[in-house]
Design a protein around this motif. Structure first.
Motif, mmCIF file in Angstrom:
data_model
loop_
_atom_site.group_PDB
_atom_site.id
_atom_site.type_symbol
_atom_site.label_atom_id
_atom_site.label_comp_id
_atom_site.label_asym_id
_atom_site.label_seq_id
_atom_site.Cartn_x
_atom_site.Cartn_y
_atom_site.Cartn_z
ATOM 1 N N THR A 167 15.210 -12.855 3.937
ATOM 2 C CA THR A 167 14.153 -13.205 4.884
ATOM 3 C C THR A 167 14.278 -12.298 6.091
ATOM 4 O O THR A 167 15.268 -12.330 6.815
ATOM 5 N N ASP A 168 13.281 -11.475 6.279
ATOM 6 C CA ASP A 168 13.263 -10.546 7.407
ATOM 7 C C ASP A 168 11.802 -10.332 7.774
ATOM 8 O O ASP A 168 10.981 -10.004 6.906
ATOM 9 N N ALA A 169 11.478 -10.521 9.031
ATOM 10 C CA ALA A 169 10.085 -10.420 9.465
ATOM 11 C C ALA A 169 9.500 -9.041 9.236
ATOM 12 O O ALA A 169 8.277 -8.875 9.177
ATOM 13 N N ARG A 170 10.353 -8.042 9.086
ATOM 14 C CA ARG A 170 9.868 -6.673 8.884
ATOM 15 C C ARG A 170 9.481 -6.393 7.438
ATOM 16 O O ARG A 170 8.881 -5.354 7.142
ATOM 17 N N LEU A 171 9.807 -7.304 6.529
ATOM 18 C CA LEU A 171 9.623 -7.072 5.098
ATOM 19 C C LEU A 171 8.410 -7.809 4.558
ATOM 20 O O LEU A 171 8.240 -9.008 4.786
ATOM 21 N N THR A 172 7.569 -7.076 3.828
ATOM 22 C CA THR A 172 6.410 -7.649 3.136
ATOM 23 C C THR A 172 6.582 -7.443 1.633
ATOM 24 O O THR A 172 6.959 -6.361 1.188
ATOM 25 N N TRP A 173 6.310 -8.496 0.863
ATOM 26 C CA TRP A 173 6.406 -8.424 -0.597
ATOM 27 C C TRP A 173 5.009 -8.246 -1.179
ATOM 28 O O TRP A 173 4.097 -9.014 -0.864
ATOM 29 N N VAL A 174 4.842 -7.269 -2.028
ATOM 30 C CA VAL A 174 3.556 -7.021 -2.694
ATOM 31 C C VAL A 174 3.787 -7.040 -4.202
ATOM 32 O O VAL A 174 4.598 -6.267 -4.714
ATOM 33 N N THR A 175 3.086 -7.930 -4.894
ATOM 34 C CA THR A 175 3.209 -8.019 -6.350
ATOM 35 C C THR A 175 2.144 -7.131 -6.978
ATOM 36 O O THR A 175 0.956 -7.478 -6.999
ATOM 37 N N ALA A 176 2.569 -5.980 -7.476
ATOM 38 C CA ALA A 176 1.627 -5.000 -8.043
ATOM 39 C C ALA A 176 2.418 -3.958 -8.813
ATOM 40 O O ALA A 176 3.586 -3.699 -8.512
ATOM 41 N N PRO A 177 1.783 -3.325 -9.796
ATOM 42 C CA PRO A 177 2.458 -2.219 -10.498
ATOM 43 C C PRO A 177 2.694 -1.040 -9.563
ATOM 44 O O PRO A 177 1.915 -0.807 -8.627
ATOM 45 N N ALA A 178 3.737 -0.294 -9.826
ATOM 46 C CA ALA A 178 4.036 0.877 -9.010
ATOM 47 C C ALA A 178 2.890 1.877 -9.032
ATOM 48 O O ALA A 178 2.622 2.554 -8.028
ATOM 49 N N GLU A 179 2.200 1.959 -10.160
ATOM 50 C CA GLU A 179 1.077 2.900 -10.290
ATOM 51 C C GLU A 179 -0.057 2.581 -9.328
ATOM 52 O O GLU A 179 -0.889 3.446 -9.028
#
Length: 281
Positions: free
Chosen positions: A90-102
């Motif tokens: 948990t870090d406010a600077r980090l955003t998680w994005v669920t998507a293919p690398a492409e």
């Protein structure tokens, strides 16, 4: 194209939880993550992408090196892996994005990223498409640091042979499988027909306008005990084929019993750093 089976199992909670627990208990992914993050030159970065970020082992290394003002985006197509990571990172600077690398370019600003880091996963992607996406999002002068397992890159560090004192755990697994179940699988972790040599990587990067600025074959030193823990993760368990996980663990236990837990093992990695050329007047 990416291997057909490259992402099978990664979006299953059992694999994700086991993988995330391994990254916290053993140093392998922390060490490779810190190596790549250091090569990406993050001291003055404002926006960094952790590509194929999984449960966040590499994001941790990036967050330790970037300024407090920086943002980190971890992109992975397995929601289960990200769920496992969110519980411990948990870090406010980090955003998680669920998507293919492409699809990276759909989720971060064009020419707005200072660095992209990809640890232990580039072989699972359509590399030509990923390199093109990375080129679109990097700012001029931005860096792309990634590694390729020695088996996929066709390289071997001298330490890999120097420390070997007996059969590899993979070889012992094949023998145990034959002894217990009357079969031998020739398919083992790190021995894939989907090779990604430096020549191919360099050509694909150049086609997108990215230039290789540094390469190195490095040795990741470990032990038989850590190797066994890694092979206990369902997605990595051997041999492949129509065996249950319990059967694979029986084979692994039999093979491991013929080793010394603290005996050294070495994994080779090809590390590549590419860069988008600086803007010219």
């Amino acid at each position: 194209m990416a291997p057909q089976d490259a992402v099978q199992g990664w979006d299953e909670d059992a694999n994700a939880e086991a993988y995330e627990a391994f990254t916290r208990a053993h140093p392998m992914y922390e060490a490779t993550s810190r190596d790549l993050a250091g090569r990406a030159q993050l001291s003055y970065a404002d926006l960094v992408v952790d590509l194929c970020g999984g449960a966040g082992a590499t994001a941790r290394a990036i967050l330790d090196l970037v300024p407090d003002r920086a943002r980190v985006v971890s992109v992975d197509n397995a929601a289960a892996m990200q769920r496992a990571g969110r519980r411990t990172l948990t870090d406010a600077r980090l955003t998680w994005v669920t998507a293919p690398a492409e699809h990276l370019a759909e989720h971060v600003p064009a020419s707005g990223v200072d660095a992209v880091v990809c640890n232990s996963a580039i072989w699972k992607t359509d590399t030509a498409a990923v390199f093109a996406a990375v080129s679109r999002v990097l700012r001029p002068g931005g860096r792309f640091a990634f590694n390729i397992g020695g088996g996929f890159a066709g390289v071997r560090h001298p330490d890999e042979e120097a420390v070997r004192t007996g059969p590899s755990l993979n070889a012992l697994i094949r023998h145990a499988a034959a002894r217990i179940y009357g079969r031998i699988s020739l398919s083992t972790a790190g021995e894939s027909p989907f090779k990604l040599p430096l020549e191919t990587v360099t050509e694909q990067l150049a086609a997108t306008g990215l230039a290789v600025v540094d390469t190195e074959v490095i040795a990741q030193h470990s032990t038989m005990a850590e190797k066994k823990a890694w092979l206990s993760i369902p997605v990595f368990a051997l041999p492949e084929g129509d065996l249950t996980h319990a059967q694979r663990m029986r084979i692994l236990d039999a093979a491991y019993a013929r080793t010394t837990p603290d005996s050294p093992t070495v994994t080779s990695w090809l590390v590549v750093v590419a860069q988008r050329p600086e803007a010219t007047e």
